[in-house]
Design an enzyme around this catalytic site. Structure first.
Site, PDB file in Angstrom:
ATOM      1  CG  MET A 136      27.260 -38.601  11.219  1.00 37.81           C
ATOM      2  SD  MET A 136      26.816 -37.253  10.089  1.00 37.81           S
ATOM      3  CE  MET A 136      25.083 -37.026  10.484  1.00 37.81           C
ATOM      4  CE  LYS A 139      30.566 -33.365   2.594  1.00 35.53           C
ATOM      5  NZ  LYS A 139      29.765 -34.229   1.702  1.00 35.53           N
ATOM      6  CG  ASP A 172      29.102 -39.727   0.379  1.00 38.52           C
ATOM      7  OD1 ASP A 172      29.745 -38.902  -0.287  1.00 38.52           O
ATOM      8  OD2 ASP A 172      27.958 -39.506   0.805  1.00 38.52           O
TER       9      ASP A 172
END
Length: 258
Positions: free
Chosen positions: A168, A57, A35
């Site tokens: 996030m 991502k 990741d």
């Protein structure tokens, strides 16, 4: 011959915060699917015999969708490879590790999970913020900022007290602070935003529930960042923008806890 999958928590980024078991798994990998926030700089040395595949991502852009990551992981393992799925933080803390374990089980692929140091704890700590502190906060709640929180969720978080850690959460910050204020959290509640925790360019910006959105805008806050809400922010290391105004009670908190 069926291979296997190892989900590895890579911690907050630095290689020296990987666990011994994580390093061992990487050293025996045939394929590493990694990741964006995983410890990737030294991957070639950590996994010298592996094919390295970036499946990371970014906010709003998933170059490799989750379903494709799972299909790739299962297919490589079914063909006999030892696949390491390397993630930032811990696979089971907002890391979609549970989904990947279920995909392996459904395909009959052996799977193991290697825990990692969660960014929910490690990134605040990098800024000198303990998520719990005696007589200040005896609980902490980890929240995903990826999707909007419902009114009932906001009410529950505000009522619980303690420390709120948001992963996030940069894009969700305005809605989050407005919702917590709407459900009774005091306007002068300290808030910290720790960008790039444990990484080059780490920066902490501190404000209150009333002004953190404006402060973050002026500071041009960008992800990756962890948001911390609660009295423990007053214990942060000095020198962060906004810290002097917010941290006036830090000595008193330390005295009360002694």
């Amino acid at each position: 011959m069926t291979g296997r999958v190892t989900l590895v928590g890579g911690g907050p980024g630095p290689v020296d915060l990987l666990t011994v078991r994580a390093v061992r798994a990487l050293g025996g990998a045939d394929v590493v699917l990694y990741d964006r926030l995983a410890p990737r700089d030294d991957l070639a040395a950590l996994a010298p015999h592996a094919e390295l595949i970036d499946v990371g991502k970014t906010p709003g852009h998933h170059a490799v969708p989750q379903v494709e990551i799972e299909a790739m992981m299962v297919a490589r393992a079914a063909a006999g490879a030892h696949v390491v799925r390397l993630k930032g933080g811990d696979p089971y803390v907002l890391g979609r590790g549970g989904e990947e374990v279920l995909a392996c089980r459904a395909a009959g692929v052996p799977v193991e999970v290697v825990p990692g140091i969660s960014s929910a704890i490690a990134v605040p700590a990098a800024a000198g913020i303990p998520v719990t502190h005696r007589e200040v906060s005896r609980a902490f709640t980890v929240v995903s900022g990826h999707a909007p929180l419902s009114e009932s969720e906001l009410a529950g978080i505000a009522a619980l007290g303690g420390t709120v850690v948001v992963l996030m959460g940069v894009a969700a910050l305005p809605a989050l602070v407005a919702g917590l204020a709407r459900h009774g959290l005091a306007a002068d509640t300290p808030v910290a935003i720790v960008e790039r925790g444990h990484r080059p360019g780490q920066r902490t910006t501190i404000g209150t529930l009333a002004d953190i959105v404006a402060t973050a805008g002026v500071a041009r806050i960008a992800s990756p960042a962890v948001v911390v809400v609660g009295e423990v922010v007053r214990l942060a290391e000095e020198g962060a923008p906004g810290a002097r105004e917010v941290m006036g009670r830090a000595e008193h908190l330390a005295e009360d806890a002694s």
